[in-house]
Write an enzyme that holds these catalytic residues in place. Structure first.
Site, PDB file in Angstrom:
ATOM      1  N   ASP A  70      35.644   6.636  30.553  1.00 26.73           N
ATOM      2  CA  ASP A  70      34.302   6.109  30.335  1.00 26.73           C
ATOM      3  C   ASP A  70      34.261   4.679  29.810  1.00 26.73           C
ATOM      4  OD1 ASP A  70      35.419   6.860  27.985  1.00 26.73           O
ATOM      5  OD2 ASP A  70      33.696   7.974  27.224  1.00 26.73           O
ATOM      6  N   ASN A  71      35.422   4.190  29.331  1.00 25.70           N
ATOM      7  CA  ASN A  71      35.499   2.769  28.936  1.00 25.70           C
ATOM      8  C   ASN A  71      36.958   2.403  28.754  1.00 25.70           C
ATOM      9  OD1 ASN A  71      34.160   4.142  26.048  1.00 25.70           O
ATOM     10  ND2 ASN A  71      36.246   3.367  26.027  1.00 25.70           N
TER      11      ASN A  71
ATOM     12  N   HIS B 193      21.518  13.095  25.590  1.00 26.92           N
ATOM     13  CA  HIS B 193      20.901  11.787  25.744  1.00 26.92           C
ATOM     14  C   HIS B 193      20.395  11.244  24.439  1.00 26.92           C
ATOM     15  CE1 HIS B 193      20.456  11.334  30.249  1.00 26.92           C
ATOM     16  NE2 HIS B 193      21.496  12.044  29.939  1.00 26.92           N
TER      17      HIS B 193
ATOM     18  N   CYS C  93      31.406   4.398  25.352  1.00 18.79           N
ATOM     19  CA  CYS C  93      31.527   5.758  25.862  1.00 18.79           C
ATOM     20  C   CYS C  93      30.188   6.395  26.215  1.00 18.79           C
ATOM     21  CB  CYS C  93      32.303   6.627  24.880  1.00 18.79           C
ATOM     22  SG  CYS C  93      31.937   6.348  23.138  1.00 18.79           S
TER      23      CYS C  93
END
Lengths: 432, 432
Positions: free
Chosen positions: A226-227, A80, A39
């Site tokens: 996202d996955n 991040h 993710c």
């Protein structure tokens, strides 16, 4: 969420009427990919238009090491790395923010594992499991409803004033899976299905609002994930990757091929299917293009501007790169996918019952040793064999031709690659 | 053909626009089953509305023995056993017949293996591989086009006169797979996809003719298949069972769950999905109901009249029985499926490379010994776990409740069952 989780992608219970309608009114991508089988790196790539190996959301201290799933949740991207002020979304282009710098794992004990705060802009408005309760036993939580209300309010406020960009990143299908009371127990698919139904219902309400505000034909909407579905959490909290191999954490199709729907009434014609190879990173570049902007010139961008595919039905040649950590595991070009490395997880983990491919076992492919095929890649034809079960014969002309095309693209990619500073070599609960 | 072979059921290449449109204009059944995991018994059941164990299309001389796939092809049903005059379709209710008493295996040598004739009514008009050529190397054959033309002509003739019943039984997706020249090489899925595309195109032409003749709103059309995709022929000549386990020959969902579409403009509302558990045997009973008839009273019928599901959206409680030969392998009731026996094929066959579940391996489930679970059946929840990967815990309340419901239905079934005379205990090439 997995490729196979929507009715329009073949989920047998067919419990996503709103997303299915979105597809019928817009364009469906059967060949659309996340940027990573996990993710957080995938979402960092979404926001930067760049592969994790470029933007730094990866590790170099173990071969093919995924960034630990338990360390970064769906919202990890917005900072991040770290929850420090310089990584706050409002410092990175967002004007408003409602959400959390991390996912809803937990509950945390505020000692070894700090609890995860929820913010409105600069202000912390509570914590998961405290002010924002999640009942891990029953799966009940109002979070999707809260995120929905925030999104509806945001759109209403913005629509009166100017064009807007909304990144609506729900996490109800991420274990621990949750749904609000009206949805709990309503799915034929168990708790995971309840979560999907609530997300589907929310998408319906968001699109309805765009119609009500008369801005539907002026608003580009894209749905993806996202996955792939985390089959380790199946059956109660894991989804479906349809006919594809394995799931989240792996670079097989089940780990990275995603549902993807584009909707823009009056611009994108209804009922279309595009076989364009697409990537979540394209949303960065496409969003810029919609705003009349071009990507930054001081760095390489992996995202493609999808508007020619969306508006003119173009099919643009482009590769899909499948990374784990700093290792290029596989590359797809056209219908052919070459695996340079195969790995699911270690024998040690597998023997502990951690299985990324439950019920699936392709000899020499779903390996528990990290197998090096760089000298003689395994190549699959994804049209004839979407499940990656039958490697092409090394001796076939088709193999030779595909290998030659893919090798050339990979060389080009690797020669030009300037890896980012790996930001995740040190990763512990405190970083969270 | 497999559940996952149509775009509307999630096939990634999405190459069935006509069938997908048929679904959009009618009703789609995600939970529809063949009567057997093999073609011929399933088709005999279609025409009789009765399970093979009742109508005699089974064996008693080996436990869970499938009727040999290589001995009866898709058209086998029309004679049930033997090519002798008394088994001719025109002796069994059909007014016209174009086709063959068997499938297109071969070519036969006319000695040990007699060649398979093609008939128009009582007259033999040629033989497969001779007057009706099939190029096994290229896969080229005009058979689907010939069957299409026959069907179009039949409909045109009938439509002028009276109501009609057409059983259009194409076999292009049955190995050896074939397509006509205009379709060969056009699919992203290889030769199997070419065959699917030609069938899809033909369905489009058949429905178009009904519109042209202004009888669309007076014609009930149903599309389904007789067994799951034969994964032994994958990837080049095998199809897709979507997210389901294994394929043809097995009593897992991949062997018997089928695509199923009902179309009747003005009667069946567009864009519907019915979760009714359906069976190919229901087509017998439903066709009778459409003609104002009831099933024969001198024998038990397994088929259900689907009209309440089709026209009023009813969900009728009914079991699905999964037989191999004379062995009841499994039963589905509601969302729960109980396996009393598990078996794919023998170790001996498996070691020879015959694999009904390539790439799939569910421990204790996809067994190569015929495993007896009659005392403690394996039970799966097909909503949460359509892939039959996670048996319910024997200790769970859900297991106990499901077992009790299913046991009661199975007892009722077995007490009332009057097995037919097994017609296939002797089976050799001469019988063909």
């Amino acid at each position: 969420m997995g490729w196979g989780d929507l009715g329009v992608y073949g989920e047998p219970s067919r419990e996503t009427p709103n997303l299915d309608r979105m597809a019928a009114e817009g364009m469906l991508f059967p060949n659309f990919y996340s940027a990573n089988p996990l993710c957080s790196p995938s979402r960092a790539a979404l926001l930067t238009g760049r592969l994790p190996i470029r933007n730094g959301f990866y590790t170099t201290n173990a071969h093919a090491r995924n960034v630990e799933g338990r360390s970064w949740g769906p919202e990890g991207h917005v900072r991040h790395l770290g929850h420090r002020p310089q990584f706050h979304p409002l410092k990175h282009g967002f004007d408003e923010w409602f959400g959390s710098p991390n996912c809803h794992f937990g509950p945390y004990d505020n000692k070894a594992r700090p609890n995860i705060p929820v913010y409105r802009d600069w202000e912390m408005v509570g914590r998961y499991y405290e002010e924002f309760p999640i009942n891990l036993k029953t799966g009940e939580a109002n979070l999707t409803q809260i995120y929905l209300q925030e999104a509806l309010d945001f759109i209403k406020r913005q629509a009166r004033r100017h064009p807007f960009f909304l990144y609506w990143a729900v996490d109800a299908t991420h274990a621990p899976v949750y749904a609000s009371k009206p949805f709990l127990g309503t799915s034929q698919r168990g708790r995971y299905g309840d979560a999907v139904r609530e997300i589907d219902d929310s998408i319906g309400k968001l699109l309805e609002l765009l119609h009500d505000l008369h801005i539907a034909d002026n608003t580009f909407v894209f749905f993806t994930s996202d996955n792939g579905a985390a089959l380790i959490s199946a059956p109660e909290q894991g989804g479906s990757n349809g006919p594809f191999l394995c799931g989240k954490q792996t670079t097989f199709e089940g780990g990275m091929r995603e549902p993807a729907l584009a909707w823009w009434p009056g611009h994108i014609a209804a009922g279309q299917v595009s076989h364009q190879l697409g990537s979540i990173m394209d949303l960065f570049t496409t969003s810029l293009a919609l705003a009349g902007l071009t990507p930054p010139r001081d760095r390489a961008t992996d995202g493609l501007n999808l508007l020619p595919a969306l508006l003119q039905g173009w099919l643009m040649d482009r590769p899909v790169f499948y990374y784990r950590g700093d290792t290029l595991m596989a590359t797809t070009l056209g219908q052919h996918k070459a695996h340079f490395w195969t790995w699911t997880n270690s024998w040690e983990n597998f023997r502990q019952g951690i299985d990324f491919c439950p019920g699936q076992n392709v000899s020499g492919v779903t390996t528990h040793n990290l197998e090096d095929h760089t000298k003689l890649p395994l190549i699959f034809h994804l049209g004839r064999d979407p499940g990656e079960r039958f490697p092409l014969s090394f001796a076939s002309a088709e193999y030779q031709e595909a290998l030659s095309r893919i090798t050339s693209v990979v060389q080009q990619h690797q020669e030009a690659l300037v890896p980012g500073q790996p930001q995740l070599n040190v990763c512990n609960w405190a970083v969270m």
